[in-house]
Structures are given as C-alpha cells and as structure tokens.
Design an enzyme around this catalytic site. Structure first.
Site, PDB file in Angstrom:
ATOM      1  N   TYR A 174      37.598  36.285  43.426  1.00  0.00           N
ATOM      2  CA  TYR A 174      37.648  37.662  42.904  1.00  0.00           C
ATOM      3  C   TYR A 174      37.713  38.649  44.075  1.00  0.00           C
ATOM      4  O   TYR A 174      38.587  39.510  44.136  1.00  0.00           O
ATOM      5  CB  TYR A 174      36.404  37.893  42.043  1.00  0.00           C
ATOM      6  CG  TYR A 174      36.427  39.137  41.195  1.00  0.00           C
ATOM      7  CD1 TYR A 174      37.215  39.227  40.054  1.00  0.00           C
ATOM      8  CD2 TYR A 174      35.639  40.240  41.533  1.00  0.00           C
ATOM      9  CE1 TYR A 174      37.222  40.371  39.263  1.00  0.00           C
ATOM     10  CE2 TYR A 174      35.636  41.379  40.747  1.00  0.00           C
ATOM     11  CZ  TYR A 174      36.425  41.443  39.616  1.00  0.00           C
ATOM     12  OH  TYR A 174      36.423  42.584  38.847  1.00  0.00           O
TER      13      TYR A 174
ATOM     14  N   SER B 226      38.612  46.585  42.247  1.00  0.00           N
ATOM     15  CA  SER B 226      37.182  46.537  41.922  1.00  0.00           C
ATOM     16  C   SER B 226      36.416  47.016  43.148  1.00  0.00           C
ATOM     17  O   SER B 226      36.971  47.054  44.262  1.00  0.00           O
ATOM     18  CB  SER B 226      36.813  45.085  41.618  1.00  0.00           C
ATOM     19  OG  SER B 226      35.419  44.887  41.689  1.00  0.00           O
TER      20      SER B 226
END
Ligand SMILES: NC(=O)c1ccc[n+]([C@@H]2O[C@H](COP(=O)([O-])OP(=O)(O)OC[C@H]3O[C@@H](n4cnc5c(N)ncnc54)[C@H](O)[C@@H]3O)[C@@H](O)[C@H]2O)c1
Length: 275
Positions: free
Chosen positions: A158, A145
């Site tokens: 995350y 990401s």
C-alpha cells in the site's frame, strides 16, 4: 478549476467511499459525472443515490476494471460519447493490502496492488489526458493516501504504490502546466476515512474477510473523516490549483516527520533545526 454545470467528471472506484463522495460533491455543484467501478452490481445503488438527491447535476455508470488498459480506454470513449468532453479525471479506485511485514507479503499482493493502484492511475492518464490536452483545459485528481507521504508499517505494498501515485502526480502536474495554466494535477492524500475499503477489498479477494462483527470506526476514531469531507477538501484544492491535499488530523505531522528525517539524512539538518 472550479466545478460548474458545464463540468464533466469521471471517477474510478466511484461506487463507494471517497469516489462516491467525490461524485456527490460534483453533482451537488451542478456537474455531470461518469461513475465507474469494477463492481458492476454496486453501480445501480450509487446512481440511485446520486440522481435521487435533487442535485442539479446528473450521473451515469460505466463498469471498468482500472487494471485493464482496454477497459479504461473504453471508459474514455463512453465518457466522450455521453458528454462530448471531460474536465476532471479522478483516478480513485483502490484496494488495501494485508497487514504483515514487507518480506512476508505475497508476490500476488504486490502484483495486484501495482496493477490496480499504479497501472490503474497510469491507464487513466494515458486514456484521458490526451482529451484534456486537446481541449486545452482540465484537471487530474489522483487518490493516494497519507501512506503516500509517510510510511505505514505493515502495509508496504500500500505504502509503495501510494508513494508512486504521489510522485506520478507531481510529475504530471509539471508536464501539464508546461502546456497550459488551465491544465494540472492534484494528489489526494487523506488520513483515515470512514469507508468500506476493508470489506470491498475482501469482496475483491485482496485481503481475507475480517472475522467477527463489523467494527464501528467512528467509535474507535472519533476524528475519522467522512468521504464527503474528503471530497470537498479535494475539490477545493483542485479549484485552488494545489498539487497536494491531505485532509486528516495527523497527516501534516506525519509528512513533516518524514521531510525532517529526509533532510536530516541528506543535508544533516531538518528545516526546524535552521536558525
Ligand atoms: N478509507 C481510507 O481510510 C483511505 C485513506 C486514504 C486513502 N484511501 C484510498 O482511497 C481510495 C478509495 O478507497 P475508499 O476508502 O473510498 O474505499 P472503497 O472500497 O469504498 O472504494 C474503492 C472502490 O474502488 C473499487 N475498485 C477496486 N478495485 C478496482 C478496479 N480494479 N477497478 C475499478 N474499481 C475498483 C471498489 O470496488 C470500490 O468501490 C483508494 O485508493 C484508497 O486506497 C482510503
């Protein structure tokens, strides 16, 4: 590595979002795809979509939980049984973590994110890369990401796991290229993508179900990317042998800010400061 009618791809987390976009992009280029997902009940609709679009390639489905090494081993065996080879391994399955500061994140959240996002990618590498090495060709595409290139405050599990996937992929690429120029790895670091990541993460128990009606992300963020845009950018990067691909409006600026800060901290100046 270009996708052709000979290419066999396996995609974890392939029943939805970016994984489904990658599967679509591969079958549209004539390749064969093993679509895998933990949500067994989501596979039939994904396969119907992929095989019913008149594309030259075809897709089959195999359920696997990437956090379980035995499931990913079985996925590799199923892929080899079905197609006799594997060329593109997309370790894409993922979840999002709840929004709160690092010190308030539950141990169970850290554990789940590490098991799915880090160990899931590691299992994919351990189960599939020996086949690529034996063939002497192939590519690993790991989905991280933009949060793997720059911090995302409020989402430390995350951010942590996505940074791990970036470092792991960069290392893997060096190791693979030392064996053969026909082997390599790429890490996909998109910005915001229009997928049901929040809803699927809630279904899988990783976050609480959002209250209220579903949010139309397109009206809030007109620059949001479609899964197919991200998939096409990723396959272009794989074809070009690039290690990083980061589609999305502000990703390059965020990565630049992090690199500038890093170099300013360790050598006293950012690249932009050099005369
Ligand atoms: N949507 C975004 O804005 C965005 C941005 C950057 C990166 N990503 C990353 O892209 C990847 C794909 O996410 P997405 O946005 O397409 O969401 P998505 O929910 O549409 O797809 C993720 C898929 O992974 C599956 N999955 C979850 N846990 C699994 C497990 N243990 N084993 C196997 N499958 C599992 C889910 O069932 C789902 O089908 C994730 O790793 C995510 O972190 C998403």
């Amino acid at each position: 590595m270009n996708i052709t009618s000979e290419t066999v791809a396996v995609i974890t987390g392939g029943a939805s979002g970016i994984g489904l976009g990658l599967a679509e992009a591969v079958v549209d280029r004539g390749g064969s795809v093993v679509v895998s997902d933990i949500r067994h009940d989501a596979l039939p609709a994904a396969l119907e979509h992929l095989n019913g679009r008149g594309a030259p390639g075809r897709a089959i489905g195999v359920r696997a939980d990437v956090s379980e090494a035995a499931d990913v081993d079985a996925l590799a065996s199923s892929t080899m049984e079905a197609f006799g080879r594997v060329d593109l391994v997309c370790n894409n399955a993922g979840l999002v973590s709840p929004a709160m500061p690092a010190w308030e994140q539950e141990p169970a959240t850290w554990d789940r994110m590490i098991r799915v996002k880090v160990m899931g990618v590691i299992h994919g590498i351990r189960s599939f890369v020996p086949h690529l090495v034996a063939q002497g060709s192939g590519h690993v595409l790991n989905t991280a990401s933009s949060a793997g290139l720059a911090p995302l405050a409020g989402r430390s599990p995350y951010t942590t796991t996505m940074h791990a996937v970036v470092g792991l992929t960069e290392t893997l690429d060096i190791e693979l290229r030392a064996i053969s120029g026909a082997l390599g790895a790429t890490v996909l670091c998109p910005g915001l993508v229009d997928t049901p990541l929040g809803a699927n993460s809630a279904t899988l128990g990783a976050i609480s179900a959002p209250s209220g009606p579903p949010v139309d992300m397109r009206s809030l963020r007109p620059d949001i990317l479609s899964p197919r845009q991200v998939a096409d950018a990723a396959l272009e990067a794989v074809a070009a042998g690039r290690v990083h691909v980061a589609p999305g409006g502000d990703v390059a600026e965020r990565a630049q800010a992090r690199v500038d800060l890093l170099l300013r901290d360790i050598i006293g100046r950012a690249p932009a400061d050099r005369g």
